[in-house]
Design a protein around this motif. Structure first.
Motif, short mmCIF file in Angstrom:
data_model
loop_
_atom_site.label_atom_id
_atom_site.label_comp_id
_atom_site.label_asym_id
_atom_site.label_seq_id
_atom_site.Cartn_x
_atom_site.Cartn_y
_atom_site.Cartn_z
N HIS A 1 47.91 44.88 39.55
CA HIS A 1 47.08 45.91 38.94
C HIS A 1 45.65 45.40 38.96
CE1 HIS A 1 45.45 48.65 35.86
NE2 HIS A 1 44.98 47.58 35.25
N LEU A 2 44.69 46.25 39.36
CA LEU A 2 43.29 45.84 39.37
C LEU A 2 42.76 45.93 37.94
CD1 LEU A 2 40.94 44.87 41.10
CD2 LEU A 2 40.28 47.28 41.41
N LEU A 3 42.67 44.78 37.30
CA LEU A 3 42.28 44.72 35.89
C LEU A 3 40.78 44.91 35.76
CD1 LEU A 3 43.47 44.13 33.03
CD2 LEU A 3 42.70 41.77 33.36
N ARG A 4 40.39 45.75 34.80
CA ARG A 4 38.98 46.03 34.54
C ARG A 4 38.57 45.45 33.19
NH1 ARG A 4 41.53 50.66 34.95
NH2 ARG A 4 40.74 51.42 32.94
N ASP A 5 37.33 45.07 33.07
CA ASP A 5 36.84 44.59 31.79
C ASP A 5 36.42 45.78 30.92
OD1 ASP A 5 34.31 45.43 32.64
OD2 ASP A 5 33.50 43.41 32.85
N GLU A 6 35.78 45.51 29.81
CA GLU A 6 35.40 46.56 28.87
C GLU A 6 34.35 47.52 29.44
OE1 GLU A 6 36.95 43.04 26.54
OE2 GLU A 6 35.63 43.34 28.27
N ILE B 1 37.94 42.60 37.32
CA ILE B 1 37.88 41.16 37.03
C ILE B 1 39.09 40.39 37.53
CG2 ILE B 1 36.33 41.35 35.05
CD1 ILE B 1 38.79 41.24 33.22
N ALA B 2 40.19 41.07 37.84
CA ALA B 2 41.38 40.32 38.28
C ALA B 2 42.38 41.22 38.98
CB ALA B 2 42.07 39.66 37.09
N GLN B 3 43.10 40.64 39.90
CA GLN B 3 44.34 41.23 40.38
C GLN B 3 45.43 40.68 39.45
OE1 GLN B 3 44.70 43.52 42.34
NE2 GLN B 3 43.25 43.46 44.05
N PHE B 4 46.04 41.55 38.69
CA PHE B 4 46.95 41.13 37.62
C PHE B 4 48.38 41.45 38.03
CE2 PHE B 4 48.59 40.57 33.42
CZ PHE B 4 47.65 39.80 32.75
N GLY B 5 49.20 40.39 38.15
CA GLY B 5 50.56 40.54 38.65
C GLY B 5 51.55 40.98 37.58
N ILE C 1 55.01 40.14 32.75
CA ILE C 1 53.59 39.86 32.96
C ILE C 1 53.40 38.42 33.44
CG2 ILE C 1 51.40 39.50 31.74
CD1 ILE C 1 52.13 41.82 29.93
N ASP C 2 52.55 38.27 34.47
CA ASP C 2 52.13 36.95 34.93
C ASP C 2 50.63 36.82 34.71
OD1 ASP C 2 54.63 36.00 35.84
OD2 ASP C 2 54.43 37.18 37.68
N PRO C 3 50.20 36.04 33.72
CA PRO C 3 48.76 35.92 33.44
C PRO C 3 47.99 35.34 34.62
CG PRO C 3 50.08 35.06 31.62
CD PRO C 3 51.02 35.29 32.77
N VAL C 4 46.68 35.47 34.57
CA VAL C 4 45.83 35.03 35.68
C VAL C 4 45.95 33.52 35.86
CG1 VAL C 4 43.46 34.85 36.52
CG2 VAL C 4 44.25 36.96 35.41
N GLY C 5 46.34 33.13 37.05
CA GLY C 5 46.58 31.72 37.37
C GLY C 5 47.99 31.49 37.83
N VAL C 6 48.90 32.42 37.52
CA VAL C 6 50.30 32.31 37.93
C VAL C 6 50.76 33.63 38.55
CG1 VAL C 6 50.91 30.51 36.28
CG2 VAL C 6 51.12 32.90 35.61
N GLY C 7 51.96 33.60 39.14
CA GLY C 7 52.45 34.78 39.84
C GLY C 7 51.50 35.14 40.95
#
Length: 501
Positions: free
Chosen positions: A58-63, A68-72, A142-148
């Protein structure tokens, strides 16, 4: 003073990893999110469920809606049931991918391991999971940023995600955006975390509640809310006290207790009483304890722990978990597990003070990792040129920021704890309920430490009743033990039933 075990530092706080963080590679363009769909089926209690699975990023968006991230993640759901409860689940670390819970107890399939021993080589046995939560709720792993498959994009850096508050924020953003995208904002909602994931949960439930997203319930698997409980710090006796009942449970399991009570729970009630009424006052006296008093306490510690009174005297009545792993079965040439003290392995240094390895981790990691990756790429259909990272510790420069805004006093951090966050969330939402699942043989996040934390929240009696404690005759990952899987399923089902209507 006792020095901290290097293994504990690596596994829990990663304070020794001080290299500079590398920024993610970028060609100036933000990559697009990509997902993969598959169909899974599950038969539970005679009923077959046709489950849709979506895994990817998921293309994570900030406020400010900046990427800000590709979120797995992996999402399991029944397409025709929009009002079903939804569970957001993750493991701990920091920072571990969610495949342990995913392939151990929650998802549609699970790995079978040889509990409490070493699993044989591949091919590993994978079966349809009759203990899954999917008959009760939709599930998002959920796999936080840095894993998955999760990584920063755009102007974001690893350090924007690697820390107590940074982690809570990014996962909170993901959950809010996912609820909106999946049209689940008005469904019953749950958090489920294991180990550090429970520490995360205690902060995350308040973060989300402050944004108007109240959870129906939070499920804590092998909980820790105050990280100082894991560290045997100088001048702080708390960790020694809260670990002792699990030392006793371990000795009970390995038949190191003379004339032991055959009932484990009755035995541990006795140990709790000794810890509170005799061991704690003795440690509080420090060097004001007389030699006779010290010898008397050492004798009782020996009776409950399986270690000798002489060992306790040499240790000044203070034995760290690493010393306990190494000492209990030293005469048999073995060491006991940290994550699950029922597991034993070869003692690699018979003269060593600290254990060299964790037998439980050694026993189950290869089958879990290999079998899950086969499932991920073959069953869920993820692109094979995507690398699934199981732990951020394998990334160069991984370092965790332990500052938490809730722990700052006099411009200094006085603790590493999200317990105040959970207390505030419960005080401001009297409908919030917490289910805590504890393994008696868990020497990573000990059950008596959880009890200590809960008993020091200062909750009103009617609110404290919203915390439900369940216990298992297994360890940190109690779901490797099939009788505990049965109980896990029953406990979680009852909790969802109670809180989703």
């Amino acid at each position: 003073m006792k020095k901290l075990s290097i293994l504990v530092i690596i596994l829990f706080v990663n304070l020794c990893l001080t290299a500079q963080e590398k920024e993610p590679e970028s060609n100036g363009e933000t990559p697009k999110a990509e997902t993969f769909e598959s169909s899974q089926s599950l038969t539970m209690n005679g009923k077959t469920y046709g489950i849709k699975a979506v895994t990817g990023t998921h293309l994570l968006r900030d406020e400010n809606d900046e990427p800000i991230a590709q979120f797995g993640f992996t999402h399991y759901f029944l397409p025709s049931a929009k009002k079903r409860p939804i569970i957001f689940a993750f493991n701990g670390g920091p920072l571990s991918a969610s495949f342990w819970l995913h392939f151990g107890i929650l998802g549609p399939k699970r790995i079978v391991v040889n509990d409490p021993g070493y699993t044989g080589p591949a091919p590993y046995e994978v079966v349809k999971n009759e203990y899954s939560v999917l008959d009760k709720a939709d599930l998002v792993m959920i796999d936080p940023v840095g894993v998955g498959f999760s990584r920063p994009v755009g102007k974001a850096k690893w350090e924007d995600f690697w820390g107590v508050d940074q982690d809570i924020r990014s996962i909170g953003l993901f959950i809010e955006q996912f609820l909106i995208g999946s049209e689940k904002m008005n469904a019953p909602k749950y958090l489920l975390g294991e180990s550090y994931g429970t520490f995360r949960n205690a902060g995350l439930v308040k973060y989300l509640q402050d944004k108007g997203i109240a959870m129906n319930g939070v499920i804590m698997v092998s909980a820790v809310f105050e990280l100082q409980h894991l560290l045997f710090g100088p001048g702080d006796d708390t960790a020694y006290l809260i670990h002792f009942p699990t030392y006793a449970a371990t000795a009970w399991y390995h038949n190191k207790i003379p004339s032991k009570n055959p009932n484990l729970e009755a035995f541990l009630t006795e140990v709790r009483t000794f810890t509170e009424e005799q061991y704690a006052p003795a440690l509080l006296k420090g060097d004001q304890l007389t030699t006779a008093e010290k010898q008397a306490i050492a004798g009782q510690l020996a009776m409950y722990s399986g270690l000798t009174a002489d060992f306790w005297m040499k240790a000044d009545l203070r034995v760290t978990n690493q010393e306990y792993f190494q000492e209990l079965l030293r005469d048999q040439g073995e060491t006991v597990g940290r994550l699950d003290s029922r597991f034993t392995g070869i003692n690699e240094d018979m003269l060593g003070q600290y254990a060299q390895t964790d037998p439980q981790s050694d026993a189950i990691s290869p089958p879990y990792i290999a079998a899950f990756k086969k499932y991920l790429y073959d069953d869920l259909g993820v692109r094979k040129d995507w690398t699934y990272t199981t732990t951020a510790g394998s990334r160069e420069g991984f370092k965790w920021d332990w500052k938490h805004r809730g722990n700052i006093q006099w411009n200094a951090q006085v603790a590493v704890s999200t317990l105040p966050d959970m207390t505030t969330a419960m005080n401001r939402n009297p409908n919030l309920k917490i289910l805590i699942l504890n393994g008696y043989y868990d020497l990573a996040t000990v059950f008596y430490g959880v009890e200590h934390s809960i008993n020091h929240m200062g909750l009103k009696p009617e609110l404290k009743k919203n915390i439900i404690m369940k216990y298992y005759e297994a360890g940190h990952m109690m779901y490797t033990h099939e009788p505990s899987m049965v109980k896990f399923k029953a406990d979680v089902d009852a909790f969802i039933d109670e809180t989703s209507n």
